[in-house]
Design a protein around this motif. Structure first.
Motif, PDB file in Angstrom:
ATOM      1  N   PRO A  35       4.301   2.051  -3.868  1.00 22.52           N
ATOM      2  CA  PRO A  35       4.003   1.522  -2.534  1.00 22.52           C
ATOM      3  C   PRO A  35       3.681   0.030  -2.537  1.00 22.52           C
ATOM      4  N   LEU A  36       4.224  -0.657  -1.538  1.00 22.73           N
ATOM      5  CA  LEU A  36       3.978  -2.086  -1.319  1.00 22.73           C
ATOM      6  C   LEU A  36       3.564  -2.261   0.136  1.00 22.73           C
ATOM      7  N   GLY A  57      12.951  -3.193  -0.540  1.00 18.27           N
ATOM      8  CA  GLY A  57      12.930  -1.750  -0.372  1.00 18.27           C
ATOM      9  C   GLY A  57      13.823  -1.004  -1.354  1.00 18.27           C
ATOM     10  N   ARG A  58      14.718  -1.712  -2.018  1.00 20.57           N
ATOM     11  CA  ARG A  58      15.526  -1.079  -3.060  1.00 20.57           C
ATOM     12  C   ARG A  58      14.687  -0.758  -4.285  1.00 20.57           C
ATOM     13  N   HIS A  59      13.521  -1.384  -4.390  1.00 19.22           N
ATOM     14  CA  HIS A  59      12.691  -1.238  -5.580  1.00 19.22           C
ATOM     15  C   HIS A  59      11.299  -0.667  -5.279  1.00 19.22           C
ATOM     16  N   TYR A  60      10.857  -0.815  -4.011  1.00 14.26           N
ATOM     17  CA  TYR A  60       9.486  -0.421  -3.664  1.00 14.26           C
ATOM     18  C   TYR A  60       9.468   0.288  -2.317  1.00 14.26           C
ATOM     19  N   LYS A 100      -3.169   3.712  -3.911  1.00 13.73           N
ATOM     20  CA  LYS A 100      -3.161   2.374  -4.504  1.00 13.73           C
ATOM     21  C   LYS A 100      -1.806   1.757  -4.246  1.00 13.73           C
ATOM     22  N   ALA A 101      -1.766   0.429  -4.060  1.00 12.23           N
ATOM     23  CA  ALA A 101      -0.505  -0.209  -3.704  1.00 12.23           C
ATOM     24  C   ALA A 101      -0.492  -1.660  -4.154  1.00 12.23           C
ATOM     25  N   ILE A 102       0.704  -2.207  -4.225  1.00 11.55           N
ATOM     26  CA  ILE A 102       0.881  -3.660  -4.292  1.00 11.55           C
ATOM     27  C   ILE A 102       0.620  -4.191  -2.885  1.00 11.55           C
ATOM     28  N   ASP A 123      -9.950  -1.796  -6.349  1.00 16.53           N
ATOM     29  CA  ASP A 123      -9.477  -0.567  -6.987  1.00 16.53           C
ATOM     30  C   ASP A 123      -8.200  -0.046  -6.348  1.00 16.53           C
ATOM     31  N   LYS A 124      -7.980  -0.356  -5.065  1.00 17.80           N
ATOM     32  CA  LYS A 124      -6.786   0.130  -4.367  1.00 17.80           C
ATOM     33  C   LYS A 124      -5.628  -0.865  -4.432  1.00 17.80           C
ATOM     34  N   ILE A 125      -5.844  -2.004  -5.123  1.00 14.05           N
ATOM     35  CA  ILE A 125      -4.812  -3.039  -5.213  1.00 14.05           C
ATOM     36  C   ILE A 125      -4.274  -3.079  -6.635  1.00 14.05           C
ATOM     37  N   ASP A 126      -2.978  -2.849  -6.783  1.00 16.77           N
ATOM     38  CA  ASP A 126      -2.363  -2.876  -8.108  1.00 16.77           C
ATOM     39  C   ASP A 126      -2.009  -4.300  -8.513  1.00 16.77           C
ATOM     40  N   ARG A 127      -1.263  -4.972  -7.662  1.00 21.97           N
ATOM     41  CA  ARG A 127      -0.901  -6.370  -7.847  1.00 21.97           C
ATOM     42  C   ARG A 127      -0.923  -7.044  -6.490  1.00 21.97           C
TER      43      ARG A 127
END
Length: 302
Positions: A35-36, A57-60, A100-102, A123-127
């Protein structure tokens, strides 16, 4: 959102949820993968990423939130604070079942993320991807011009700006771009290599949708201007990409350097004037923008 914009984003569908203060908000969902979450600027909608969402959207798996008071989201008479936009993101995550998401934010969307970090931690933010926004838009009268340039602040009176937008979008824009809030805006926006291309379509979307929303949205802009979020920035600990426009009216070169020094794990990408490096570089140079975002996410993937 205008059909012209939606046609640029095939595969993305309209979704709605209700916040904990009873407001029905709209977001676009599409793509596949991790998820982004995308947070928009003021007073834009996800349409500003119309040339990015199909490729990303092709990747996330993308969730692009439309702020209260804009587009297809409800226009209540309350909640026009940046901290509330952060809570709206949290409520969307709850409704969509996202743990959790980018996170990617443009302009005020960065401030939404800063407030999200302040309220909920990381904690909910990956990148994290931040696009062209200072951490404080106003300034301390006792600060020198050099100090103000470092944090990207402005000397104008935000009350005058808010009152201008209460009159009309035209009056608000006149005060914002003609009375010292963004003194380099006219030169940046009038430069053909720095504007042009696709952002004109985005601006047309705003002209069609928002003539009646500015009196309410002016409250949100006022809160954005006066809220100092500089103390949040040094505590960002997740891998971060900061994308800035080298010819943007919204951020100074001194502020770009401050971000580079202040965020511990930060990759900085600056679009030059020749690369359409203004505040709308994601629309005007989507090829480079998409490449830099995907390159960063690939480099930092676990």
């Amino acid at each position: 959102m205008l059909e012209e914009m939606k046609n640029l984003m095939p595969g993305f569908t309209d979704k709605f949820f209700t916040t904990n203060d009873g407001v029905k908000l709209h977001y676009l969902e599409g793509g596949t993968g991790e998820p982004l979450i995308l947070t928009s600027g003021w007073p834009t909608t996800p349409c500003y990423f119309a040339y990015n969402l199909p490729e990303l959207g092709r990747h996330y798996h993308i969730y692009a939130l439309e702020n209260r008071g804009t587009g297809e989201s409800e226009k209540p008479d309350h909640g026009y604070r940046v901290s509330r936009t952060a809570m709206d993101v949290y409520n969307m995550m709850q409704a969509a079942g996202i743990e959790k998401a980018i996170f990617m934010g443009h302009s005020m969307g960065c401030a939404t993320i800063y407030e999200f970090i302040d309220l909920f931690g990381q904690d909910k933010i990956d990148r994290l991807i931040l696009v062209d926004q200072p951490a404080w838009l106003w300034s301390n009268p006792e600060d020198s011009d050099e100090e103000v340039a470092v944090y990207g602040g402005h000397r104008g009176n935000p009350f005058e700006l808010m009152n201008g937008f209460r009159i009309s979008a035209e009056e608000g824009n006149r005060r914002m771009y003609g009375e010292g809030f963004f003194p380099t805006a006219e030169a940046s926006m009038s430069n053909n290599t720095a504007t042009g291309r696709n952002a004109e379509k985005m601006d047309n979307e705003l002209r069609v949708q928002f003539p009646y929303y500015f009196p309410t949205l002016s409250k949100l802009q006022f809160d954005l201007f006066v809220t100092d979020m500089r103390d949040i920035i040094p505590h960002i600990s997740v891998p971060t990409l900061f994308i800035a426009g080298g010819d943007s009216f919204a951020i100074t070169h001194e502020c770009i350097d401050w971000y580079r020094r202040t965020i511990p794990n930060c990759k900085m990408v600056v679009f030059s004037r020749e690369e359409y490096g203004n505040h709308s570089m994601m629309a005007n140079n989507p090829e480079k923008f998409n490449y830099e975002v995907l390159q960063f996410l690939t480099e930092t993937s676990k």
